[in-house]
Design a protein around this motif. Sequence first.
Motif, PDB file in Angstrom:
ATOM      1  N   HIS A 155       0.858  -1.190   0.000  1.00  0.00           N
ATOM      2  CA  HIS A 155       0.000   0.000   0.000  1.00  0.00           C
ATOM      3  C   HIS A 155       0.888   1.232   0.000  1.00  0.00           C
ATOM      4  N   ALA A 156       0.377   2.318  -0.540  1.00  0.00           N
ATOM      5  CA  ALA A 156       1.129   3.571  -0.592  1.00  0.00           C
ATOM      6  C   ALA A 156       0.173   4.742  -0.401  1.00  0.00           C
ATOM      7  N   GLY A 157       0.690   5.812   0.133  1.00  0.00           N
ATOM      8  CA  GLY A 157      -0.140   6.991   0.345  1.00  0.00           C
ATOM      9  C   GLY A 157       0.635   8.073   1.077  1.00  0.00           C
ATOM     10  N   VAL A 158      -0.105   8.954   1.724  1.00  0.00           N
ATOM     11  CA  VAL A 158       0.491  10.078   2.437  1.00  0.00           C
ATOM     12  C   VAL A 158       0.049  10.034   3.895  1.00  0.00           C
ATOM     13  N   LEU A 159       1.006  10.150   4.792  1.00  0.00           N
ATOM     14  CA  LEU A 159       0.713  10.122   6.228  1.00  0.00           C
ATOM     15  C   LEU A 159       1.468  11.250   6.931  1.00  0.00           C
ATOM     16  N   ARG A 160       0.889  11.722   8.020  1.00  0.00           N
ATOM     17  CA  ARG A 160       1.571  12.679   8.893  1.00  0.00           C
ATOM     18  C   ARG A 160       1.930  11.962  10.193  1.00  0.00           C
ATOM     19  N   LYS A 161       3.133  12.179  10.684  1.00  0.00           N
ATOM     20  CA  LYS A 161       3.583  11.519  11.913  1.00  0.00           C
ATOM     21  C   LYS A 161       3.525  12.482  13.093  1.00  0.00           C
ATOM     22  N   LYS A 162       2.985  11.999  14.193  1.00  0.00           N
ATOM     23  CA  LYS A 162       2.866  12.831  15.388  1.00  0.00           C
ATOM     24  C   LYS A 162       4.222  12.984  16.072  1.00  0.00           C
ATOM     25  N   LYS A 163       4.563  14.216  16.379  1.00  0.00           N
ATOM     26  CA  LYS A 163       5.781  14.501  17.126  1.00  0.00           C
ATOM     27  C   LYS A 163       5.491  14.293  18.603  1.00  0.00           C
TER      28      LYS A 163
ATOM     29  N   MET B 193      16.294  -2.750  18.479  1.00  0.00           N
ATOM     30  CA  MET B 193      17.602  -2.978  17.867  1.00  0.00           C
ATOM     31  C   MET B 193      18.561  -1.848  18.256  1.00  0.00           C
ATOM     32  N   ASP B 194      17.974  -0.675  18.535  1.00  0.00           N
ATOM     33  CA  ASP B 194      18.749   0.512  18.891  1.00  0.00           C
ATOM     34  C   ASP B 194      17.999   1.237  19.988  1.00  0.00           C
ATOM     35  N   SER B 195      18.687   1.669  21.014  1.00  0.00           N
ATOM     36  CA  SER B 195      18.033   2.337  22.148  1.00  0.00           C
ATOM     37  C   SER B 195      17.346   3.629  21.733  1.00  0.00           C
ATOM     38  N   ALA B 196      17.776   4.199  20.599  1.00  0.00           N
ATOM     39  CA  ALA B 196      17.179   5.450  20.127  1.00  0.00           C
ATOM     40  C   ALA B 196      15.883   5.220  19.354  1.00  0.00           C
ATOM     41  N   ASP B 197      15.574   3.970  19.027  1.00  0.00           N
ATOM     42  CA  ASP B 197      14.358   3.674  18.280  1.00  0.00           C
ATOM     43  C   ASP B 197      13.122   4.006  19.114  1.00  0.00           C
ATOM     44  N   PRO B 198      12.052   4.505  18.477  1.00  0.00           N
ATOM     45  CA  PRO B 198      10.845   4.892  19.217  1.00  0.00           C
ATOM     46  C   PRO B 198      10.069   3.680  19.735  1.00  0.00           C
ATOM     47  N   ASP B 199       9.340   3.887  20.829  1.00  0.00           N
ATOM     48  CA  ASP B 199       8.486   2.831  21.379  1.00  0.00           C
ATOM     49  C   ASP B 199       7.120   2.822  20.705  1.00  0.00           C
ATOM     50  N   GLU B 200       6.722   3.955  20.142  1.00  0.00           N
ATOM     51  CA  GLU B 200       5.453   4.021  19.427  1.00  0.00           C
ATOM     52  C   GLU B 200       5.495   5.132  18.383  1.00  0.00           C
ATOM     53  N   VAL B 201       4.680   4.939  17.359  1.00  0.00           N
ATOM     54  CA  VAL B 201       4.588   5.909  16.264  1.00  0.00           C
ATOM     55  C   VAL B 201       3.115   6.115  15.955  1.00  0.00           C
ATOM     56  N   THR B 202       2.652   7.349  16.053  1.00  0.00           N
ATOM     57  CA  THR B 202       1.264   7.668  15.729  1.00  0.00           C
ATOM     58  C   THR B 202       1.213   8.389  14.392  1.00  0.00           C
TER      59      THR B 202
END
Length: 212
Positions: free
Chosen positions: A92-100, A167-176
Amino acid sequence: RGKKATEEEMRKKTVSFGVNEEQTFEAPSPDVTGPGAAFAAAAAAKLSKREQYRVAVMQAKEELEEDKAALNMEEGGSRASNTEAPPGGVSHAGVLRKKKQDHGRFEDPYRQTFVADLEDGILTLRLTKDGEVTGEEESYNLGEGWKLTAREDKKDRFTLVRSGPKMDSADPDEVTLRATSKAEGELWIHKLAQTAQWFGELGRRRGGTLAG
């Protein structure tokens, strides 16, 4: 003061990638799918004409692959072995906005716009600026312990929550992430739920092969 959301409205649906769960998400109506819908979503996100076209092409490619997979299943379904891997993952492809996550009080948390591409369980987000893809991107392998969570009262957005090790401590725990409309959001949720089912089926077949 706005109406307080009821408990039913706030109810969340969750599905794990790679785990077979009973929870499913309703399929979106046909009129919100296809390259035309992808083009409209890209236009709504104020992407350049070139990026709008690129998103529509990716969506058209997705539909073509789905048609091929369906045809192959019809032609050789009776000959399929239980040990064979299922058809390729959902695209699938499209446009998304990621919450900061650490946005300021008066800052728009969904300021950043991404061209998003879901392919074989990997969600890739390509950052855009002034309607053009910048070259900066981030990828999430959903099979690595991610869960999809969607709220009934906000159908234009969904959250991916990490339940496995980083895999990396800097990786996020969640993405909205937020789509350009409720219809687009429902479509993304549906495609991600299908991806979770694909991971589950792939795991079951691999397990059956090992057990045999």
